[in-house]
Design a protein around this motif. Sequence first.
Motif, mmCIF file in Angstrom:
data_model
loop_
_atom_site.group_PDB
_atom_site.id
_atom_site.type_symbol
_atom_site.label_atom_id
_atom_site.label_comp_id
_atom_site.label_asym_id
_atom_site.label_seq_id
_atom_site.Cartn_x
_atom_site.Cartn_y
_atom_site.Cartn_z
ATOM 1 N N PHE A 6 0.804 -1.235 0.000
ATOM 2 C CA PHE A 6 0.000 0.000 0.000
ATOM 3 C C PHE A 6 0.834 1.280 0.000
ATOM 4 O O PHE A 6 0.299 2.369 0.202
ATOM 5 N N GLY A 7 2.131 1.156 -0.239
ATOM 6 C CA GLY A 7 2.995 2.329 -0.183
ATOM 7 C C GLY A 7 2.590 3.438 -1.131
ATOM 8 O O GLY A 7 2.768 4.622 -0.825
ATOM 9 N N ASP A 8 2.038 3.079 -2.278
ATOM 10 C CA ASP A 8 1.619 4.089 -3.250
ATOM 11 C C ASP A 8 0.535 5.003 -2.690
ATOM 12 O O ASP A 8 0.295 6.093 -3.224
ATOM 13 N N ASN A 9 -0.134 4.565 -1.620
ATOM 14 C CA ASN A 9 -1.174 5.381 -0.993
ATOM 15 C C ASN A 9 -0.611 6.297 0.089
ATOM 16 O O ASN A 9 -1.363 6.950 0.798
ATOM 17 N N ASN A 10 0.733 6.313 0.223
ATOM 18 C CA ASN A 10 1.400 7.146 1.224
ATOM 19 C C ASN A 10 0.925 6.825 2.640
ATOM 20 O O ASN A 10 0.686 7.721 3.460
ATOM 21 N N VAL A 11 0.810 5.538 2.922
ATOM 22 C CA VAL A 11 0.403 5.124 4.262
ATOM 23 C C VAL A 11 1.482 5.491 5.272
ATOM 24 O O VAL A 11 2.672 5.547 4.951
ATOM 25 N N LYS A 12 1.070 5.741 6.528
ATOM 26 C CA LYS A 12 1.993 6.038 7.618
ATOM 27 C C LYS A 12 2.180 4.795 8.467
ATOM 28 O O LYS A 12 1.202 4.153 8.862
ATOM 29 N N LEU A 13 3.440 4.485 8.771
ATOM 30 C CA LEU A 13 3.700 3.306 9.606
ATOM 31 C C LEU A 13 5.094 3.388 10.201
ATOM 32 O O LEU A 13 5.860 4.289 9.903
ATOM 33 N N THR A 14 5.417 2.396 11.059
ATOM 34 C CA THR A 14 6.728 2.398 11.709
ATOM 35 C C THR A 14 7.286 0.993 11.854
ATOM 36 O O THR A 14 6.541 0.035 12.020
ATOM 37 N N ILE A 15 8.608 0.901 11.804
ATOM 38 C CA ILE A 15 9.322 -0.293 12.243
ATOM 39 C C ILE A 15 10.261 0.105 13.379
ATOM 40 O O ILE A 15 11.096 -0.689 13.802
ATOM 41 N N GLY A 16 10.139 1.344 13.856
ATOM 42 C CA GLY A 16 10.970 1.832 14.943
ATOM 43 C C GLY A 16 11.923 2.894 14.476
ATOM 44 O O GLY A 16 11.507 3.983 14.070
ATOM 45 N N SER A 17 13.239 2.584 14.497
ATOM 46 C CA SER A 17 14.226 3.605 14.132
ATOM 47 C C SER A 17 15.397 3.056 13.329
ATOM 48 O O SER A 17 16.395 3.754 13.152
ATOM 49 N N ASP A 18 15.303 1.824 12.864
ATOM 50 C CA ASP A 18 16.381 1.259 12.052
ATOM 51 C C ASP A 18 16.425 1.980 10.707
ATOM 52 O O ASP A 18 15.500 1.859 9.894
ATOM 53 N N SER A 19 17.514 2.711 10.469
ATOM 54 C CA SER A 19 17.558 3.599 9.299
ATOM 55 C C SER A 19 17.564 2.834 7.982
ATOM 56 O O SER A 19 16.925 3.257 7.004
ATOM 57 N N ALA A 20 18.252 1.695 7.921
ATOM 58 C CA ALA A 20 18.330 0.944 6.669
ATOM 59 C C ALA A 20 16.963 0.389 6.276
ATOM 60 O O ALA A 20 16.557 0.469 5.114
ATOM 61 N N THR A 21 16.254 -0.178 7.255
ATOM 62 C CA THR A 21 14.916 -0.721 6.973
ATOM 63 C C THR A 21 13.942 0.406 6.656
ATOM 64 O O THR A 21 13.124 0.286 5.742
ATOM 65 N N ALA A 22 14.044 1.499 7.407
ATOM 66 C CA ALA A 22 13.167 2.644 7.156
ATOM 67 C C ALA A 22 13.373 3.198 5.750
ATOM 68 O O ALA A 22 12.420 3.617 5.084
ATOM 69 N N GLU A 23 14.619 3.204 5.284
ATOM 70 C CA GLU A 23 14.901 3.685 3.931
ATOM 71 C C GLU A 23 14.212 2.809 2.885
ATOM 72 O O GLU A 23 13.647 3.324 1.911
ATOM 73 N N GLN A 24 14.281 1.497 3.070
ATOM 74 C CA GLN A 24 13.616 0.591 2.135
ATOM 75 C C GLN A 24 12.108 0.809 2.145
ATOM 76 O O GLN A 24 11.456 0.795 1.092
ATOM 77 N N ILE A 25 11.550 1.019 3.329
ATOM 78 C CA ILE A 25 10.111 1.279 3.430
ATOM 79 C C ILE A 25 9.756 2.580 2.729
ATOM 80 O O ILE A 25 8.759 2.662 1.993
ATOM 81 N N SER A 26 10.566 3.614 2.907
ATOM 82 C CA SER A 26 10.302 4.898 2.251
ATOM 83 C C SER A 26 10.348 4.765 0.731
ATOM 84 O O SER A 26 9.605 5.450 0.013
ATOM 85 N N ARG A 27 11.185 3.866 0.236
ATOM 86 C CA ARG A 27 11.285 3.663 -1.209
ATOM 87 C C ARG A 27 10.006 3.068 -1.804
ATOM 88 O O ARG A 27 9.772 3.184 -3.015
ATOM 89 N N THR A 28 9.173 2.443 -0.985
ATOM 90 C CA THR A 28 7.894 1.915 -1.483
ATOM 91 C C THR A 28 6.859 3.026 -1.666
ATOM 92 O O THR A 28 5.803 2.798 -2.266
ATOM 93 N N GLY A 29 7.142 4.208 -1.134
ATOM 94 C CA GLY A 29 6.185 5.310 -1.161
ATOM 95 C C GLY A 29 5.498 5.529 0.163
ATOM 96 O O GLY A 29 4.804 6.527 0.361
ATOM 97 N N ALA A 30 5.695 4.601 1.095
ATOM 98 C CA ALA A 30 5.100 4.743 2.421
ATOM 99 C C ALA A 30 5.841 5.807 3.221
ATOM 100 O O ALA A 30 6.998 6.130 2.947
ATOM 101 N N ASN A 31 5.170 6.342 4.226
ATOM 102 C CA ASN A 31 5.719 7.391 5.078
ATOM 103 C C ASN A 31 6.141 6.763 6.403
ATOM 104 O O ASN A 31 5.310 6.454 7.243
ATOM 105 N N HIS A 32 7.439 6.539 6.573
ATOM 106 C CA HIS A 32 7.913 5.910 7.808
ATOM 107 C C HIS A 32 8.023 6.942 8.926
ATOM 108 O O HIS A 32 8.616 8.002 8.763
ATOM 109 N N ILE A 33 7.449 6.596 10.093
ATOM 110 C CA ILE A 33 7.472 7.459 11.262
ATOM 111 C C ILE A 33 8.330 6.794 12.331
ATOM 112 O O ILE A 33 8.066 5.654 12.727
ATOM 113 N N GLU A 34 9.358 7.488 12.809
ATOM 114 C CA GLU A 34 10.200 6.918 13.857
ATOM 115 C C GLU A 34 9.404 6.803 15.158
ATOM 116 O O GLU A 34 8.632 7.701 15.516
#
Length: 220
Positions: free
Chosen positions: A148-176
């Motif tokens: 659902f990243g194309d819908n700019n969903v907001k979500l978190t996996i915490g604060s791991d920067s490498a994983t957060a970067e991959q999530i951001s690349r899907t279009g999702a909005n990662h929140i620390e």
Amino acid sequence: MSTKKVCVILAGCGVFDGAEIYESVFTLLALEKAGAIVTCVAPDVAQMHVINHATGEVAAGETRNVFVESARVARGNITPIADVKGSDFDAIIMPGGFGVAKNLSTFATQGAECSIHPEVERVLKEAYSAKKVLGAICIAPAVVARVFGDNNVKLTIGSDSATAEQISRTGANHIEARVTDVVVDNEHRIVTTPAYMLGQRMSEVKSGIDKLVQNVLELA
């Protein structure tokens, strides 16, 4: 007490190659305490590989089945994911564990470009289209992000920067977020918490999962 129907998607049994057991149990316990009606499901496929949890090494030549292993967590009360529809539930919750990134998806090896197991993707899309609630724990938000990243969903996996970067690349909005936090996307009806992506203690992981279940049931 809630009488909401909740589908819990499991990815095997064991943190390194399946569903994270503590996260799964905490989720099921919180749902039971709330009075929810729970259906555990898993795909009937082979695991990516088997990890010896005593050594952390791949068990060469050994194979295990995701559905059969998930039945261990569910105490045998489990349904093939192919037999359910996401729209039949009030909410879908995915605990974490490396099995989510290895068995339910290829996120472990392909990151943002990963594929999602087709039955898992179908159930999530059915639930989302029917405006049901999605809850994702630990690494499981990466699957939600991919779908659902194309819908700019907001979500978190915490604060791991490498994983957060991959999530951001899907279009999702990662929140620390901290381990005891939840991120609630009211618009898209998605609730996430970091759990063992950050947690060091069972108590703090349980606190975040309890909040996730509470918010999922309130939204549902």
